[in-house]
Design a protein around this motif. Structure first.
Motif, PDB file in Angstrom:
ATOM      1  N   VAL A   1     -26.542  -3.412   2.639  1.00  0.00           N
ATOM      2  CA  VAL A   1     -27.064  -2.581   0.976  1.00  0.00           C
ATOM      3  C   VAL A   1     -27.935  -3.671   1.301  1.00  0.00           C
ATOM      4  CG1 VAL A   1     -26.749  -4.278  -1.150  1.00  0.00           C
ATOM      5  CG2 VAL A   1     -24.631  -2.805   0.096  1.00  0.00           C
ATOM      6  N   ALA A   2     -28.622  -4.833   2.326  1.00  0.00           N
ATOM      7  CA  ALA A   2     -29.482  -5.892   1.935  1.00  0.00           C
ATOM      8  C   ALA A   2     -28.803  -5.997   3.634  1.00  0.00           C
ATOM      9  CB  ALA A   2     -29.204  -6.192   0.904  1.00  0.00           C
ATOM     10  N   VAL A   3     -30.729  -7.033   3.619  1.00  0.00           N
ATOM     11  CA  VAL A   3     -31.318  -7.277   4.527  1.00  0.00           C
ATOM     12  C   VAL A   3     -30.931  -9.307   4.640  1.00  0.00           C
ATOM     13  CG1 VAL A   3     -33.470  -7.250   5.387  1.00  0.00           C
ATOM     14  CG2 VAL A   3     -32.419  -7.682   6.852  1.00  0.00           C
ATOM     15  N   GLY A   4     -32.283  -8.972   3.471  1.00  0.00           N
ATOM     16  CA  GLY A   4     -32.257 -10.734   2.500  1.00  0.00           C
ATOM     17  C   GLY A   4     -31.128 -11.440   2.054  1.00  0.00           C
ATOM     18  N   VAL A   5     -31.277 -13.018   2.039  1.00  0.00           N
ATOM     19  CA  VAL A   5     -29.970 -13.531   0.793  1.00  0.00           C
ATOM     20  C   VAL A   5     -29.505 -12.837   0.353  1.00  0.00           C
ATOM     21  CG1 VAL A   5     -29.533 -15.938  -0.364  1.00  0.00           C
ATOM     22  CG2 VAL A   5     -31.308 -15.768   1.954  1.00  0.00           C
ATOM     23  N   CYS A   6     -27.918 -12.882  -0.815  1.00  0.00           N
ATOM     24  CA  CYS A   6     -27.526 -12.493  -1.301  1.00  0.00           C
ATOM     25  C   CYS A   6     -26.528 -13.370  -2.499  1.00  0.00           C
ATOM     26  CB  CYS A   6     -27.005 -10.416  -0.936  1.00  0.00           C
ATOM     27  SG  CYS A   6     -27.694  -9.747  -0.127  1.00  0.00           S
TER      28      CYS A   6
ATOM     29  N   HIS B   1     -28.153   1.918   3.020  1.00  0.00           N
ATOM     30  CA  HIS B   1     -29.022   2.420   1.790  1.00  0.00           C
ATOM     31  C   HIS B   1     -30.225   2.411   2.532  1.00  0.00           C
ATOM     32  CE1 HIS B   1     -24.841   1.684  -0.761  1.00  0.00           C
ATOM     33  NE2 HIS B   1     -24.775   2.782   0.970  1.00  0.00           N
ATOM     34  N   ASP B   2     -30.900   3.401   1.268  1.00  0.00           N
ATOM     35  CA  ASP B   2     -32.617   3.148   1.505  1.00  0.00           C
ATOM     36  C   ASP B   2     -33.179   2.018   1.108  1.00  0.00           C
ATOM     37  OD1 ASP B   2     -32.513   5.649   2.174  1.00  0.00           O
ATOM     38  OD2 ASP B   2     -32.747   6.611   0.071  1.00  0.00           O
ATOM     39  N   GLY B   3     -33.567   1.540   1.352  1.00  0.00           N
ATOM     40  CA  GLY B   3     -33.965  -0.157   1.535  1.00  0.00           C
ATOM     41  C   GLY B   3     -34.222  -0.527   1.616  1.00  0.00           C
ATOM     42  N   TRP B   4     -32.116  -0.947   2.917  1.00  0.00           N
ATOM     43  CA  TRP B   4     -31.968  -1.797   2.723  1.00  0.00           C
ATOM     44  C   TRP B   4     -32.551  -3.174   3.289  1.00  0.00           C
ATOM     45  CZ3 TRP B   4     -30.935  -4.523   7.175  1.00  0.00           C
ATOM     46  CH2 TRP B   4     -29.973  -3.611   8.279  1.00  0.00           C
ATOM     47  N   ARG B   5     -33.922  -2.600   3.783  1.00  0.00           N
ATOM     48  CA  ARG B   5     -33.870  -3.413   4.957  1.00  0.00           C
ATOM     49  C   ARG B   5     -35.678  -4.628   3.977  1.00  0.00           C
ATOM     50  NH1 ARG B   5     -33.880   0.140   8.557  1.00  0.00           N
ATOM     51  NH2 ARG B   5     -32.727   0.032  11.026  1.00  0.00           N
ATOM     52  N   ASP B   6     -35.368  -3.919   3.189  1.00  0.00           N
ATOM     53  CA  ASP B   6     -36.599  -5.480   2.527  1.00  0.00           C
ATOM     54  C   ASP B   6     -35.834  -5.452   1.031  1.00  0.00           C
ATOM     55  OD1 ASP B   6     -39.047  -3.859   3.386  1.00  0.00           O
ATOM     56  OD2 ASP B   6     -38.766  -2.079   2.496  1.00  0.00           O
ATOM     57  N   ARG B   7     -33.922  -5.266   1.031  1.00  0.00           N
ATOM     58  CA  ARG B   7     -33.769  -5.838  -0.010  1.00  0.00           C
ATOM     59  C   ARG B   7     -32.539  -7.250   0.299  1.00  0.00           C
ATOM     60  NH1 ARG B   7     -30.243  -1.478  -1.077  1.00  0.00           N
ATOM     61  NH2 ARG B   7     -32.124  -0.250  -2.636  1.00  0.00           N
ATOM     62  N   GLY B   8     -33.235  -7.983  -1.075  1.00  0.00           N
ATOM     63  CA  GLY B   8     -32.649  -9.528  -0.598  1.00  0.00           C
ATOM     64  C   GLY B   8     -33.384 -10.683  -1.465  1.00  0.00           C
ATOM     65  N   HIS B   9     -33.289 -11.299  -1.942  1.00  0.00           N
ATOM     66  CA  HIS B   9     -33.748 -12.307  -2.667  1.00  0.00           C
ATOM     67  C   HIS B   9     -34.479 -13.644  -1.658  1.00  0.00           C
ATOM     68  CE1 HIS B   9     -30.888 -10.811  -6.005  1.00  0.00           C
ATOM     69  NE2 HIS B   9     -30.133 -11.157  -5.453  1.00  0.00           N
TER      70      HIS B   9
END
Ligand SMILES: [Zn+2]
Length: 238
Positions: A82-87, A24-32
């Motif tokens: 969807v995300a690389v960071g904490v979820c 998904h677009d931006g997954w490498r920057d997504r997360g809490h």
């Protein structure tokens, strides 16, 4: 020892296991925020059961901002990253070796598309579920015991992933950790085909079409010509 930092390798590791992946677009920057160390995987179901379930996982709900898990597993076995960071997926609970009530900062969450009220688990989805978990655990140096159902971890009465026998699931994951499903051994026949193609410009036996970039010569003929031009003893152009 566990993996430290964000799982920037998720797409590569799943693909290497032979799995279908949508980044998904931006997954490498997504997360809490960033991971501390990663100690395992928590298995969930989405509770929706349809093709739009990923949107809630990515964007969240009115009471809980997304992302709600790093991965969504579609019913056809495709992983959405969807995300690389904490979820926010774990909630409160415990598991040996993980900090109590703090698993979000130490586990990857997989939300598998299923309504959680008796919808079937297609074989292709269940197979991808196990292989994806195995690939991640192998990467972070953990065993099948660190693949945990949300209902096993949770102290909040979770039931997911509903309908999956986790002991059987973990037995298969343990086997898959030891036997990567994506890595296919290269056979001697394949090596010979590659060598023949490199030398002659064709992988087909008996064909010597040569290389466009060598003026239509094979590698051996081109080498012989160069040697002759340089005056190297024994080199003779065909
Ligand atoms: Zn869950």
């Amino acid at each position: 020892m566990a993996w430290t930092g964000d799982p920037v390798w998720l797409a590569d590791v799943l693909r290497a296991e032979g799995l279908k992946v949508i980044e998904h677009d931006g997954w490498r920057d997504r997360g809490h925020g960033d991971f501390l160390d990663i100690r395992g995987v928590i298995c969930h179901h989405t509770a929706g059961g349809g093709p739009n379930d990923w949107k809630i996982v990515q964007y969240g709900r009115s009471d809980l901002p997304g992302p709600l898990a790093q991965l969504v597993l579609e019913r056809d076995g495709t992983f959405r990253i969807v995300a690389v960071g904490v979820c926010w997926h774990a909630g409160r609970g415990s598991h040996p070796g993980w900090p109590t009530n703090n698993a979000n900062f130490h586990t990857i969450g997989i939300e598998a598309v299923n309504n959680g009220t008796g919808q079937d688990w297609p074989a292709v989805q269940l197979d991808a579920y196990k292989r994806g978990v195995a690939a991640i655990l192998r990467k972070i140096g953990r065993g099948a015991n660190d693949c945990v159902a949300h209902r096993e971890y949770s102290s909040e009465g979770k039931i997911d992933p509903f309908g999956i026998d986790m002991d059987a699931f973990r037995r298969d994951v343990a086997h898959l950790i030891a036997n990567p499903s994506g890595a296919k051994p290269v056979t001697d026949t394949e090596i010979l085909r590659d060598l023949r193609a490199q030398l002659t410009g064709s992988a087909d036996p008996g064909k010597y079409p040569g290389w466009k970039q060598l003026g239509g010569r094979t590698v051996v003929d081109a080498l012989a010509l160069i040697g002759e031009k340089l005056g190297i003893e024994g080199f003779k152009a065909p």
